[in-house]
Write an enzyme that holds these catalytic residues in place. Structure first.
Site, PDB file in Angstrom:
ATOM      1  N   SER A 163     -33.435 -47.183  17.373  1.00  0.00           N
ATOM      2  CA  SER A 163     -32.493 -46.070  17.333  1.00  0.00           C
ATOM      3  C   SER A 163     -31.102 -46.542  17.759  1.00  0.00           C
ATOM      4  O   SER A 163     -30.096 -46.326  17.069  1.00  0.00           O
ATOM      5  CB  SER A 163     -33.004 -44.962  18.263  1.00  0.00           C
ATOM      6  OG  SER A 163     -32.021 -44.007  18.482  1.00  0.00           O
ATOM      7  N   ASP A 178     -31.734 -42.159  11.676  1.00  0.00           N
ATOM      8  CA  ASP A 178     -31.951 -42.102  13.124  1.00  0.00           C
ATOM      9  C   ASP A 178     -31.614 -40.715  13.654  1.00  0.00           C
ATOM     10  O   ASP A 178     -32.314 -40.178  14.523  1.00  0.00           O
ATOM     11  CB  ASP A 178     -31.107 -43.151  13.851  1.00  0.00           C
ATOM     12  CG  ASP A 178     -31.171 -42.935  15.357  1.00  0.00           C
ATOM     13  OD1 ASP A 178     -32.267 -43.094  15.913  1.00  0.00           O
ATOM     14  OD2 ASP A 178     -30.153 -42.544  15.960  1.00  0.00           O
ATOM     15  N   LYS A 182     -27.570 -47.885  14.976  1.00  0.00           N
ATOM     16  CA  LYS A 182     -26.209 -47.336  15.039  1.00  0.00           C
ATOM     17  C   LYS A 182     -25.197 -48.429  15.382  1.00  0.00           C
ATOM     18  O   LYS A 182     -24.102 -48.469  14.830  1.00  0.00           O
ATOM     19  CB  LYS A 182     -26.147 -46.209  16.068  1.00  0.00           C
ATOM     20  CG  LYS A 182     -26.909 -44.962  15.609  1.00  0.00           C
ATOM     21  CD  LYS A 182     -26.936 -43.880  16.667  1.00  0.00           C
ATOM     22  CE  LYS A 182     -27.845 -44.215  17.803  1.00  0.00           C
ATOM     23  NZ  LYS A 182     -28.670 -43.178  18.367  1.00  0.00           N
ATOM     24  N   HIS A 242     -22.198 -50.840  24.500  1.00  0.00           N
ATOM     25  CA  HIS A 242     -23.002 -49.622  24.479  1.00  0.00           C
ATOM     26  C   HIS A 242     -23.752 -49.481  25.791  1.00  0.00           C
ATOM     27  O   HIS A 242     -24.344 -50.444  26.281  1.00  0.00           O
ATOM     28  CB  HIS A 242     -24.006 -49.679  23.320  1.00  0.00           C
ATOM     29  CG  HIS A 242     -24.911 -48.484  23.285  1.00  0.00           C
ATOM     30  ND1 HIS A 242     -24.508 -47.280  22.750  1.00  0.00           N
ATOM     31  CD2 HIS A 242     -26.171 -48.286  23.755  1.00  0.00           C
ATOM     32  CE1 HIS A 242     -25.483 -46.408  22.877  1.00  0.00           C
ATOM     33  NE2 HIS A 242     -26.502 -46.988  23.486  1.00  0.00           N
ATOM     34  N   ARG A 260     -37.890 -36.687  17.688  1.00  0.00           N
ATOM     35  CA  ARG A 260     -38.481 -37.334  18.875  1.00  0.00           C
ATOM     36  C   ARG A 260     -38.182 -36.528  20.128  1.00  0.00           C
ATOM     37  O   ARG A 260     -39.029 -36.387  21.019  1.00  0.00           O
ATOM     38  CB  ARG A 260     -37.918 -38.753  19.035  1.00  0.00           C
ATOM     39  CG  ARG A 260     -38.474 -39.734  18.020  1.00  0.00           C
ATOM     40  CD  ARG A 260     -37.682 -41.029  18.045  1.00  0.00           C
ATOM     41  NE  ARG A 260     -37.637 -41.651  19.333  1.00  0.00           N
ATOM     42  CZ  ARG A 260     -36.621 -42.409  19.781  1.00  0.00           C
ATOM     43  NH1 ARG A 260     -35.566 -42.627  19.026  1.00  0.00           N
ATOM     44  NH2 ARG A 260     -36.661 -42.936  20.982  1.00  0.00           N
TER      45      ARG A 260
END
Ligand code: URA
Length: 434
Positions: A183, A161, A187, A82, A168
């Protein structure tokens, strides 16, 4: 539990219990708590933070708010990667095939771009026919048969989220360590892989502007991943200037293919080899990160990574002929050039300003529902440290709306600094955190 009491507790800097956090998060997700109370709670967290136990609890509650994918039907250690987001970051298109070519199964779910950062799924949609959405069975079969599948995230991954992140975004509460960590990690933990590699960006084009903040975020995410029993590592990398030379969807797929043919720009090749090397190590296909990196380099040199990319594309319905003929992807009508206004060295190419200008060419979206121009974007002919002569082309802008391109060109002009002094080299890979 009384919501106002919970907001007050956090506003006064106290620590919430797991049950209290669950009450807030699930109450909001299910529509029992209104936006104004959740906004107020998020602002209290923004100012007072959360400790590690609270962050772990928040991550797990958001992970469990939707589906937790079971990838046990795929053999081997599944390694996910990621990136916290950047400009010109097309590494998934490269490291996925490289790691798969070295025997690591890649079962990846990626996102779309928003604002000045790009997203892998938009890039893949530049490939004619490529299906970014597969059934669960097709997804598993593709990984088992071809070693790699990259698809879009399903709507049921961490819905808490999704809802909180959207709030947010419009209440100035994104930039908080615990909120960003929970967050991203909710995921990643729901996506079902056995191991996670995080590429945490720092610099003008990243959430974290300083190396210190990026290291803190990386460290916390690694701890949260490990606390959930996943082997987790992070790399802190530079995002002061765009990564590689291409920004924009078709252009980035072209560049990823160049890297897979072992003739891509140096910086993105170096980062891809490092990330893939770590993934190969985490996937137990190398004894050390260095050996993993050597295997990654070999996969680029011997064509096996390119062949894995071809398998991924054709397996997901895409036309592999794009590998030899880039013009089969969306092409833009207009191209304008920015030339150097004096002799010197490129001292800075501000990543965020390039990201915004690329978005304004049509390559990115301001709101989730916006359409994008897959052919649009920017191609850099010069990078930081390169010498330029007056009149020489620094970059080219592509798109289908000439007016937009002219405006983007003006934005880019102020994103570039030309200096008489050659700038010092900056390190692309700043730190590896285990
Ligand atoms: N990316 C996410 O998914 N969440 C954040 O909070 C920041 C970046």
């Amino acid at each position: 539990m009384n919501i106002v009491d919970l907001i007050t507790k956090k506003r006064n800097g106290n620590v919430l219990t797991e049950e209290e956090i669950r009450h807030l998060v699930m109450g909001y997700t299910e529509g029992d708590i209104p936006d104004y109370q959740m906004s107020s709670f998020l602002m209290a967290v923004y100012f007072n933070g959360m400790d590690k136990e609270e962050t772990v609890a928040l991550t797990k509650i958001m992970r469990d708010s939707g589906d937790v994918i079971d990838l046990s039907g795929i053999e081997g250690i599944k390694v996910d990667k990621h990136s916290t987001g950047g400009v010109g970051d097309k590494t998934t298109l490269i490291v996925g095939p490289v790691a798969a070519a070295c025997g690591v199964p890649i079962a990846k779910m990626s996102g779309r771009g928003l604002g000045f950062t790009g997203g892998t799924i938009d890039k893949l949609e530049a490939i004619p026919g490529y299906k970014t959405s597969l059934t669960r069975e097709e997804f598993m079969n593709q990984v088992n048969d071809k070693g790699i599948a990259v698809i879009g995230q399903t709507g049921r991954i961490a819905p808490a989220d999704k809802k909180i992140y959207a709030l947010r975004d419009v209440t100035a509460t994104v930039e908080n360590l615990s909120l960003i960590t929970s967050s991203i990690m909710s995921k990643k933990l729901a996506a079902g892989s056995d191991a996670i590699l995080l590429d945490v960006k720092c610099g003008s084009g990243a959430f974290m502007k300083t190396q210190e903040d990026a290291e803190e975020l990386a460290q916390l995410m690694v701890e949260i991943g490990k606390s959930d029993g996943k082997d987790t590592m992070a790399v802190v990398t530079d995002m002061e200037q765009p990564l590689g030379c291409a920004i924009g969807n078709t252009l980035e797929v072209e560049e990823a293919i160049d890297v897979l043919k072992n003739k891509g720009p140096e910086d993105i090749t170096e980062l891809s080899v490092t990330l893939a090397g770590i993934m190969i190590y985490m996937g137990n296909k190398a004894e050390s990160v260095e050996e993993g990196m050597q295997k990654a380099r070999t996969a680029l040199e011997d064509g096996s990574a390119l062949s894995s990319f071809r398998d991924m594309v054709s397996g997901q319905g895409g036309d592999p002929a794009i590998i030899e003929d880039h013009t089969l992807m969306p092409q833009s009508e207009f191209c304008i050039e920015l030339t150097a206004w004096e002799n010197g060295y490129i001292a800075a190419l501000d990543a965020m300003k390039f990201g915004l200008a690329s978005q304004h060419t049509g390559a990115g979206r301001e709101r989730k529902e916006d359409d994008i121009d897959l052919s649009a974007g920017i191609l850099l002919l010069k990078k930081r440290g390169d010498a330029v002569a007056e009149g020489e082309v620094i970059c080219k802008l592509y798109g289908n709306n000439e007016e937009k391109l002219k405006k983007a060109l003006e934005e880019i002009r102020i994103a570039i600094i030309i200096s008489s002094e050659k700038p010092e080299n900056t390190k692309l890979i700043k730190k590896i955190i285990k």
